[in-house]
Design a protein around this motif. Structure first.
Motif, PDB file in Angstrom:
ATOM      1  N   ASN A 344      47.760  39.435  40.556  1.00  0.00           N
ATOM      2  CA  ASN A 344      46.717  38.731  41.297  1.00  0.00           C
ATOM      3  C   ASN A 344      45.713  39.711  41.892  1.00  0.00           C
ATOM      4  O   ASN A 344      45.308  39.594  43.045  1.00  0.00           O
ATOM      5  N   LEU A 346      41.943  41.158  40.990  1.00  0.00           N
ATOM      6  CA  LEU A 346      40.725  41.057  40.182  1.00  0.00           C
ATOM      7  C   LEU A 346      40.076  42.438  40.142  1.00  0.00           C
ATOM      8  O   LEU A 346      39.684  42.970  41.185  1.00  0.00           O
ATOM      9  N   TRP A 433      42.145  40.297  35.389  1.00  0.00           N
ATOM     10  CA  TRP A 433      42.769  39.471  36.439  1.00  0.00           C
ATOM     11  C   TRP A 433      43.855  38.645  35.758  1.00  0.00           C
ATOM     12  O   TRP A 433      43.627  37.508  35.336  1.00  0.00           O
ATOM     13  N   GLY A 436      44.199  35.085  36.465  1.00  0.00           N
ATOM     14  CA  GLY A 436      43.032  34.232  36.282  1.00  0.00           C
ATOM     15  C   GLY A 436      42.386  34.310  34.918  1.00  0.00           C
ATOM     16  O   GLY A 436      41.405  33.611  34.659  1.00  0.00           O
ATOM     17  N   ALA A 460      36.285  33.484  42.978  1.00  0.00           N
ATOM     18  CA  ALA A 460      37.696  33.749  42.679  1.00  0.00           C
ATOM     19  C   ALA A 460      38.556  33.630  43.929  1.00  0.00           C
ATOM     20  O   ALA A 460      39.715  33.196  43.869  1.00  0.00           O
ATOM     21  N   LEU A 483      32.797  33.715  36.637  1.00  0.00           N
ATOM     22  CA  LEU A 483      34.113  33.098  36.499  1.00  0.00           C
ATOM     23  C   LEU A 483      34.157  32.101  35.336  1.00  0.00           C
ATOM     24  O   LEU A 483      35.175  31.962  34.661  1.00  0.00           O
ATOM     25  N   ASP A 487      37.625  32.275  30.732  1.00  0.00           N
ATOM     26  CA  ASP A 487      38.489  31.648  29.741  1.00  0.00           C
ATOM     27  C   ASP A 487      37.724  30.923  28.650  1.00  0.00           C
ATOM     28  O   ASP A 487      38.292  30.117  27.920  1.00  0.00           O
TER      29      ASP A 487
END
Length: 788
Positions: A344, A346, A433, A436, A460, A483, A487
Motif C-alpha cells: 500500500n 504509491l 502501487w 491499487g 488515491a 488514477l 487499470d
C-alpha cells in the motif's frame, strides 16, 4: 470502513466540539468525553514515495531503452506501470514547483529560475499562498512528511541561513523533516547540507567513502523505519530528490569503470542503439522515427580524435552516476518492502526533472566553473586528457558534452531548457502501487504532466482538494489525476491540453497534436542573436502517428497550426506566462527585474560563526579592487585558521593565519594558486589585520597587487596573476572564522580551518574601480541558467 468524521476541505481541520453535559466534578458518573484520537487520513490512504532524478533524459535509463543500467527502476516497472508520455517543464526549479503544487509553473511564480526572477507574477519565484503545496495538504490531513535531497525553489534573496523560510521545505513547504541542500547543484563528495533550516557538515569525507546520494538514502531509510516503528498506522509522504544526475557528475570510480569502452562508437551510434532497444522493449511505438541531429550539434565523426577518449570517459562517468543513483533509490524502496508496507505504497519514480543537460559545452568540462567564467579555453584537449582519470572524482567538477545530452534524449529532438520539443520535456516515469494497480508491468501512453502527480496522490488517499488552507482560500489544482489510467491502458486521456514555455521556447499540446517553436539554443548563450517572438518559426506534429515529433506538418496544415498558436496564447494568458521575457541583463539585475536583494552598498560586515553564505549573500569582489579588514585577538604562541574564505577547491580566495602568519590565497579554478604571506607573525593581543587587493584593471579576469597589514603597518606584498570574473562556485559559500565545503588551499583542511584565536569582526570594502560593465549580459545569463 467507518465513515470519515472530518470536514477536510478546510485545513487545518477545524475543531468542532459536540455540545453536551458539562459536569462539575470529574468523578460524577455522568462525566463523559471521547478519547483523544491522533489525526489520520481516511482509511486505506497509501504511503507515498516520489523519487525525482535530476537532469536525466528519456533515452538514458535502461528501463526506457537507454545504455545506463537501472535495475531497480526495471524491478519497479515490472510490478507497476511505465508512462512513456509523461512531461516536465524543461527545467528543474519549475518542474519541482509545479509537481509539489499541482499547478503550472507560471501559476506558482516559477516561470524559469530563481536567479532570474522578476516582479511579473509568473516569474517572481514566489508561490502564491492560494496554492498550497501537496505536502502541506497531506500533513494537515495526518500524514508524516519528509523531503530528502535537492530544493531549488527558494527565492535567491531568501536562501541565506536567515531565511525567511516560507519557501523552504520545513518552513512553508509542508515537510516536517528536510535533509538536503538549497540550490541548483551540489558537490556530491562535499555538499553544503541543511538539516531543516540549520546548516550542517557532511558526516564523513570523500576519503572516508562519503557520497551525497548514499547519505540521502541513509537518512530516508532511517526516517521511514522510525516512522513505521513509532506510527505504524499513519501513512508517510516521502519526497526523495537526489542531486544526481545533475553536474558535477561525481561517482565512485568502480561504477564508471563498469562502462569502460561502452561508448567508443560515439553519440550518433548510441542514439541508434537506444532507438532499437526502445522498440524492442515496446516503450516507443513500432512506427516511431528517430529524429535527425540538428546542425548545432556536432557529429561524433567531426570531433577531434585526440578528444574522443575524453568524451568517452565523460559518458562512462555519467552512466556510472545514473546506475549508482538507481542503486540507492533501490535501497529506499527495499526498506519499504522490508517493513511489509510496499503493498500500500504509491511510488512515482520520475526519471528526470527535464531532458538531459546540454550545458556542458560542445567538448564537456573537467571543471565546469572554467566555462562559467569564460575560461573554457584553459581546458585544452591536452589538459582534458591529462585529467581523464580524475573525472568523477573529488578533484573534478565535470560535465559531459552536448552530443551526449542529445543522445540521452533519444528518440526526441533537443534537450533540457527546450520546452518546445519532447527532448526537453518528456521523461520516462514509473508508477507502482500493488494495492491499487492490477496491470503490473503495463505501459501507459495517455498524455500526463508533472502537475498531475499531486491530484493523483489526493485521489488515491481519498482526500479532497482543500478549499481553504491556513485561512487562505485556495485556487483549484490545474493537473488531472492519473488514477483513471491505472487499470485501463485504453482509457481516453483526460489531460488533453497543456502549454509549455521556458526562456521563449514554447509549445502547446492538444488532443494528440503539438505546435512548437524553439526560440533559444541552450548552449548558444553568447554571441547568438534572438529573433522577435513573432518571427519564431513554428512546427506542427500529429502525435497520434508521430510519437517522436519527427515529421513537421506545418506546411500541410496551416489552419491547424494557427489554431494551435491561438490556443497557446489563450493558455499563456490564463496561467501568467505573459509577458514573454527573453531579456538577459535586465533579469540579472535585481533593481531592473524588480526583485529584492540581500546585499546593498559597497561595504559588508561579518561576525564569527557566520557561514554558508551564497554568492548572492555577499558583496561581489570580482573585477575590482577590495580590502578585507578583521579585528582578531591572538593568544600567546600565535594562532591558526581561517578569518574569511569564499569559494573552495575549484575557485575562491581565503584570508587566514598559518603558523601565526597572515596569508592570502587566490585560487583560480583549481588550476592556478597565488599566495601572499606576511613577513612577520601576527603579535599576541588584539589587532587589526588587513588585506588590500589593487585590481590591475583594463578588463575582466585581470590580476592585481596584494598588500598585507598589521594595525596599518605593511607586512607583506604579493601578486595575483589572474582572477575569476563571474562566479566562484555553484555550491561553495563564504564562511567567517572557518571554512565549510572544500578548502580554497591545501594549507588547511575543512576540519582544521577553525580560527584558534578570537575573531571580533570582519569587513569587506569595495574599491571604486568596478569593471563589471565589461561583462556581456548574455554571459551572465548563460551562467545563471547553466547552474540549474
Amino acid at each position: 470502513m467507518k465513515p470519515d468524521r472530518h470536514a477536510r476541505t478546510m485545513l487545518p481541520i477545524p475543531d468542532r466540539p459536540a455540545p453536551g453535559l458539562t459536569t462539575y466534578d470529574a468523578k460524577d458518573p455522568e462525566t463523559s468525553y471521547p478519547p483523544i484520537e491522533p489525526l489520520m487520513p481516511p482509511d486505506g490512504a497509501p504511503n507515498v514515495l516520489i523519487v525525482l532524478i535530476d537532469d536525466t533524459g528519456f533515452g538514458a535509463s535502461s528501463v526506457f531503452g537507454g545504455p545506463c543500467r537501472t535495475p531497480n527502476a526495471e524491478k519497479l516497472a515490472a510490478r507497476g506501470l511505465r508512462y512513456n508520455r509523461f512531461h516536465t517543464t524543461a527545467l528543474c526549479a519549475p518542474t519541482r514547483a509545479a509537481m509539489l503544487s499541482g499547478r503550472n509553473h507560471h501559476s506558482v511564480g516559477m516561470g524559469s529560475i530563481t536567479e532570474t526572477a522578476t516582479s511579473a507574477p509568473g516569474n517572481s519565484s514566489l508561490k502564491p499562498n492560494t496554492k498550497a503545496p501537496v505536502a502541506m495538504t497531506l500533513k494537515l490531513n495526518g500524514y508524516s512528511t519528509a523531503q530528502f535531497g535537492k530544493c531549488h525553489e527558494v527565492p535567491v534573496w531568501q536562501s541565506s541561513p536567515m531565511g525567511p523560510f516560507d519557501a523552504w521545505p520545513t518552513g512553508g513547504g509542508g515537510f516536517e523533516t528536510f535533509y538536503g541542500f538549497i540550490g541548483g547543484e551540489n558537490n556530491q563528495w562535499d555538499p553544503a547540507l541543511y538539516d531543516g533550516t540549520t546548516p550542517i557538515e557532511p558526516p564523513a569525507t570523500a576519503e572516508e567513502g562519503y557520497h551525497l546520494t548514499e547519505d540521502l538514502a541513509d537518512h530516508a531509510v532511517s526516517w521511514i523505519r522510525t516512522q513505521k516503528a513509532l506510527m505504524p498506522e499513519k501513512p508517510f509522504f516521502v519526497y526523495f530528490a537526489p542531486g544526481a544526475t545533475h553536474a558535477p557528475h561525481h561517482v565512485p570510480k568502480e561504477w564508471a569503470d563498469k562502462y569502460q569502452g561502452a561508448f567508443a562508437d560515439g553519440w550518433d551510434a548510441q542514439r541508434e542503439k537506444t532507438f532499437a532497444r526502445q522498440k524492442e522493449l515496446g516503450v516507443i511505438p513500432p512506427d516511431a522515427e528517430l529524429t535527425a541531429r540538428h546542425a548545432e550539434i556536432p557529429a561524433w565523426d567531426d570531433m577531434p580524435d585526440e578528444l574522443k577518449p575524453v568524451l568517452e570517459r565523460e559518458m562512462e562517468v555519467y552512466a556510472g552516476f545514473l546506475e549508482h543513483t538507481d542503486h540507492h533509490v533501490g535501497r529506499v524502496i527495499d526498506a519499504i518492502e522490508d517493513l511489509g508496507v510496499l503493498e500500500n505504497t504509491l511510488i512515482f519514480y520520475i526519471i528526470g526533472d527535464n531532458g538531459a543537460s546540454a550545458e556542458g559545452t560542445v567538448n564537456g568540462a573537467f571543471n565546469e566553473m572554467a566555462n562559467f567564467n569564460g575560461m573554457a579555453a584553459l581546458e585544452t584537449p591536452e589538459f582534458m586528457r591529462s585529467k581523464m582519470d580524475e573525472f568523477g572524482s573529488p578533484t573534478s567538477y565535470n560535465h559531459y558534452a552536448v552530443g551526449w545530452a542529445w543522445a540521452m534524449d533519444a528518440p526526441f529532438q533537443w534537450t533540457k531548457q527546450v520546452a518546445s520539443h519532447w527532448g526537453g520535456t518528456r521523461n520516462g516515469t514509473i508508477v507502482s502501487w500493488p494495492a491499487g494497480i492490477t496491470d503490473q508491468g503495463g505501459l501507459r501512453s495517455q498524455f500526463t504532466h508533472v502537475i498531475d502527480v499531486a491530484p493523483t496522490i489526493l485521489e488515491a488517499a481519498g482526500l479532497p482538494e482543500p478549499t481553504m488552507v491556513n485561512g487562505v482560500q485556495q485556487s483549484p489544482m490545474e493537473g488531472t489525476s492519473m488514477l483513471y489510467s491505472f487499470d485501463d491502458g485504453e482509457a481516453p486521456e483526460r489531460h488533453d491540453l497543456q502549454y509549455f514555455e521556458m526562456f521563449g521556447n514554447r509549445g502547446v499540446y492538444h488532443k494528440g497534436w503539438s505546435a512548437v517553436t524553439k526560440h533559444r539554443t541552450p548552449w548558444v548563450m553568447v554571441g547568438g542573436s534572438l529573433v522577435a517572438f513573432d518571427d519564431d518559426v513554428w512546427e506542427l506534429y500529429d502525435g497520434d502517428v508521430d510519437f517522436s515529433q519527427a515529421r513537421d506538418l506545418s506546411a500541410e496544415h496551416p489552419d491547424r497550426l494557427h489554431e494551435m498558436q491561438r490556443l497557446w496564447l489563450i493558455e499563456a494568458a490564463k496561467y501568467n506566462v505573459l509577458p514573454l521575457d527573453d531579456r538577459t541583463a535586465e533579469r540579472l539585475s535585481p533593481e531592473l527585474a524588480g526583485r529584492p536583494t540581500l546585499v546593498h552598498g559597497t561595504s559588508q560586515q561579518f561576525f564569527p560563526g557566520m557561514g554558508r553564505l551564497s554568492e548572492n549573500s555577499v558583496v561581489s569582489i570580482k573585477n575590482k579592487s577590495f580590502s578585507v579588514t578583521a579585528e582578531v585577538e591572538v593568544p600567546e604562541g600565535g594562532a591558526n585558521g581561517v578569518i574569511i574564505a569564499q569559494g573552495g577547491r575549484f575557485g575562491g580566495w581565503s584570508l587566514y593565519v598559518k603558523d601565526g602568519t597572515l596569508k592570502f590565497v587566490y585560487n583560480v579554478l583549481g588550476i592556478q594558486e597565488f599566495a601572499t604571506a606576511a613577513t612577520s607573525a601576527v603579535p599576541a593581543g588584539t589587532h587589526q589585520v588587513r588585506m588590500e587587493f589593487a585590481y590591475d584593471g583594463g578588463g575582466l579576469a585581470k590580476g592585481g597587487t596584494v598588500t598585507l597589514f598589521h594595525d596599518g603597518a605593511e607586512v607583506g606584498t604579493g601578486r595575483v596573476g589572474a582572477t575569476q570574473p563571474l562566479v566562484f562556485s555553484a555550491d561553495e559559500t563564504t564562511d567567517i572564522g572557518y571554512e565549510s565545503g572544500t578548502p580554497v588551499t591545501d594549507d588547511y583542511t575543512t576540519q582544521s580551518s577553525r580560527f584558534t584565536g578570537k575573531l571580533h569582526w570582519v569587513q569587506i570594502d569595495l574599491g571604486d574601480d568596478d569593471h563589471d560593465h565589461f561583462i556581456d549580459p548574455d554571459e551572465r545569463m548563460r551562467i545563471a541558467m547553466a547552474r540549474q
